[in-house]
Design an enzyme around this catalytic site. Structure first.
Site, PDB file in Angstrom:
ATOM      1  N   LYS A  64       3.439   6.272   6.626  1.00 26.75           N
ATOM      2  CA  LYS A  64       2.491   7.170   5.968  1.00 26.75           C
ATOM      3  C   LYS A  64       2.547   8.540   6.635  1.00 26.75           C
ATOM      4  CE  LYS A  64       0.883   3.722   3.376  1.00 26.75           C
ATOM      5  NZ  LYS A  64       0.654   2.497   4.048  1.00 26.75           N
ATOM      6  N   LYS A  91      -3.121  -0.969  -8.507  1.00 30.97           N
ATOM      7  CA  LYS A  91      -4.501  -0.926  -8.012  1.00 30.97           C
ATOM      8  C   LYS A  91      -5.474  -0.756  -9.191  1.00 30.97           C
ATOM      9  CE  LYS A  91      -5.739  -0.973  -4.230  1.00 30.97           C
ATOM     10  NZ  LYS A  91      -6.052  -2.097  -3.284  1.00 30.97           N
ATOM     11  N   TYR A 113       2.376   1.818  -7.560  1.00 31.87           N
ATOM     12  CA  TYR A 113       1.297   1.400  -6.643  1.00 31.87           C
ATOM     13  C   TYR A 113      -0.068   1.653  -7.294  1.00 31.87           C
ATOM     14  CZ  TYR A 113      -2.279   2.098  -3.080  1.00 31.87           C
ATOM     15  OH  TYR A 113      -3.467   2.068  -2.377  1.00 31.87           O
ATOM     16  N   SER A 146       0.777  -1.244   0.000  1.00 30.09           N
ATOM     17  CA  SER A 146       0.000   0.000   0.000  1.00 30.09           C
ATOM     18  C   SER A 146       0.808   1.293   0.000  1.00 30.09           C
ATOM     19  CB  SER A 146      -0.925   0.006   1.227  1.00 30.09           C
ATOM     20  OG  SER A 146      -0.158   0.134   2.415  1.00 30.09           O
ATOM     21  N   THR A 149      -8.584   2.707  -4.456  1.00 28.57           N
ATOM     22  CA  THR A 149      -8.088   4.019  -4.038  1.00 28.57           C
ATOM     23  C   THR A 149      -8.369   5.094  -5.089  1.00 28.57           C
ATOM     24  OG1 THR A 149      -6.023   5.232  -3.676  1.00 28.57           O
ATOM     25  CG2 THR A 149      -5.839   3.229  -4.937  1.00 28.57           C
ATOM     26  N   ASP A 150      -8.434   6.331  -4.628  1.00 29.53           N
ATOM     27  CA  ASP A 150      -8.602   7.450  -5.581  1.00 29.53           C
ATOM     28  C   ASP A 150      -7.363   7.634  -6.462  1.00 29.53           C
ATOM     29  OD1 ASP A 150      -6.898   8.470  -3.617  1.00 29.53           O
ATOM     30  OD2 ASP A 150      -8.123  10.241  -3.170  1.00 29.53           O
ATOM     31  N   GLU A 151      -6.239   7.038  -6.048  1.00 32.66           N
ATOM     32  CA  GLU A 151      -4.998   7.246  -6.823  1.00 32.66           C
ATOM     33  C   GLU A 151      -5.077   6.642  -8.218  1.00 32.66           C
ATOM     34  OE1 GLU A 151      -1.303   6.816  -4.829  1.00 32.66           O
ATOM     35  OE2 GLU A 151      -2.129   7.470  -2.914  1.00 32.66           O
ATOM     36  N   ASN A 179      -7.377   9.438   1.097  1.00 34.35           N
ATOM     37  CA  ASN A 179      -6.409   9.132   2.163  1.00 34.35           C
ATOM     38  C   ASN A 179      -7.069   8.923   3.516  1.00 34.35           C
ATOM     39  OD1 ASN A 179      -4.795  10.377   0.004  1.00 34.35           O
ATOM     40  ND2 ASN A 179      -3.140  10.234   1.501  1.00 34.35           N
ATOM     41  N   GLY A 228       7.310  11.845  -9.549  1.00 33.63           N
ATOM     42  CA  GLY A 228       5.956  11.675 -10.095  1.00 33.63           C
ATOM     43  C   GLY A 228       4.851  12.010  -9.110  1.00 33.63           C
ATOM     44  N   VAL A 248       9.005  17.066   4.827  1.00 34.22           N
ATOM     45  CA  VAL A 248       7.906  17.429   3.923  1.00 34.22           C
ATOM     46  C   VAL A 248       8.426  17.388   2.482  1.00 34.22           C
ATOM     47  CG1 VAL A 248       6.333  19.293   3.259  1.00 34.22           C
ATOM     48  CG2 VAL A 248       6.802  18.846   5.681  1.00 34.22           C
TER      49      VAL A 248
END
Ligand code: NAD
Ligand code: TDX
Length: 341
Positions: A188, A153, A149, A84, A124-126, A178, A274, A205
């Site tokens: 994460k 998915k 990843y 994940s 996932t929204d990804e 998320n 990316g 960050v």
């Protein structure tokens, strides 16, 4: 209902298993390989319940699946198991394709042969890729995954689609934004920042910190999964989101504030290759069809999450030792991909 939950020792899976057991009325068989992300401590207290069984195993193990589905007379499958973490997929995509795509196909095939009545793929929204400053992902947005990843998915989702179209197998897909909350592995963003802050380490960050994610409390996601499993239309996709867009830097500042620390702990590091700029979800379908809406406000959810990590230091200190240290040093240490900018 007799349910097979895969990946139930991971973050969201464990929260889902706990929710089902709290509620009662189902039999829950949890199949999990216990990779680095799987942790039976996430299910402490559940072991001895008569309505629960844990089986260590791989969703790619067809013989095991066939045996388990028959023996337990499984009626529904909720498929959380997956690799994940986006950063790990950038480092080494292979296991993601293997586990996430072939794992899903093996499970689909076994469940179809066993006559399972509902199969829910937790996605996932990804899979939709990245948004500009405006707009929302709907279920009709094109699939445009950007990380290995996300590609794994999206591929798994397409195999699910094909099983519905070709065999009429009753597959449902949820695509969530998320999650945050108790038991999230500290690789994460949110648990990593909390744990680093508590250990006096820098808070790394990525890039300019202005990437946007739509954050949803894990329990709300579990309720959405459950609503779709029991009442969703087979063959359909349901987006799930918190309507709670935030920039990473805002999240990190908020965490520091809740922990009573100042911003000197923040360090900007080299960006993720990316790196998707913005995710945001239109969750109209699940709201209108199934009456689902998030029940936790972000401010309360994040406070509860910080409190949980404060109260469960032993849990995260343990998972951050050993192999995790090597991973962390490789990515964030001198010469790593995320060194300070
Ligand atoms: P996680 O990494 O915390 O847990 C994954 C679990 O799956 C672990 O317990 C691991 O041992 C198990 N697993 C991995 N490969 C397996 C295999 N081949 N066979 C059996 N078990 C295996 O992940 P998570 O954050 O809880 O995510 C769960 C699911 O939800 C994933 O499918 C993920 O893509 C999806 N999802 C996650 C988020 C999020 O914000 N975390 C958002 C949307 C969707
Ligand atoms: O150290 C960090 N610094 C940082 O700035 C980490 C780990 C992350 N980030 C940024 C990258 C992202 O913009 O924070 C954001 C969130 O990162 P992650 O927690 O790695 O999540 P993300 O990449 O958005 O993917 C997550 O949400 C969708 C889950 O890991 C996926 O499983 C899920 O599908």
């Amino acid at each position: 209902m007799k349910l097979l939950v895969t990946g139930g020792a991971g973050f969201i899976g464990a929260n889902y298993v706990r929710m089902l057991l709290e509620r009662g009325g189902d039999r829950v068989v949890n199949l999990d390989l216990l990779t680095y992300a799987g942790n039976l401590e996430n299910l402490a207290g559940c072991e001895d319940r008569p309505d629960y069984r844990f089986v260590r195993g791989d969703v790619r193990d067809r013989a095991l699946l066939d045996r388990l589905l028959a023996e337990e007379r499984i009626e529904a499958v909720v498929h959380f198991a997956a690799e994940s973490h986006v950063d790990r997929s950038i480092d080494d995509p292979r296991e993601f394709l293997d586990s996430n795509i072939l794992g899903t196909q093996t499970l689909l095939e076994s469940a179809r042969r066993a006559g399972v009545a509902r199969f829910l793929q937790v996605s996932t929204d990804e899979v939709y890729g990245s948004l500009g400053p405006t707009g929302l992902f709907t279920e009709d947005s094109p699939l445009a995954p950007n990380s290995p990843y996300a590609a794994s998915k999206a591929a798994a989702d397409l195999v699910c689609r094909a099983y519905h179209h070709t065999y009429g197998f009753p597959v449902l897909v949820t695509r969530c934004s998320n999650n945050y909350g108790p038991y999230q592995f500290p690789e994460k963003l949110i648990p990593l920042m909390i744990a680093n802050a508590l250990e006096g380490r820098p808070l790394p960050v990525y890039g300019d910190g202005r990437n946007v994610r739509d954050w949803l409390y894990v329990r709300d996601h579990c309720e959405a999964v459950d609503a779709v499993l029991r009442r969703g239309r087979p063959g359909e996709v349901y987006n799930v989101g918190g309507n709670n867009e935030m920039q990473n830097i805002q999240i990190v500042r908020l965490l520091l504030e809740l922990l009573g620390l100042d911003e000197s702990h923040i360090t900007f590091v080299k960006d993720r290759p990316g790196h998707d700029r913005r995710y945001a979800i239109d969750a109209t379908r699940i709201r209108d069809e199934l009456g689902w809406a998030p029940r936790h406000r972000f401010r309360e959810g994040i406070r509860a999450t910080v409190d949980w990590y404060l109260a469960n230091r032993a849990w995260w200190e343990k998972v951050r030792s050993g192999a995790y240290r090597e991973y962390y040093d490789r990515l964030y240490g001198a010469g790593g991909r995320h060194t300070s900018t």
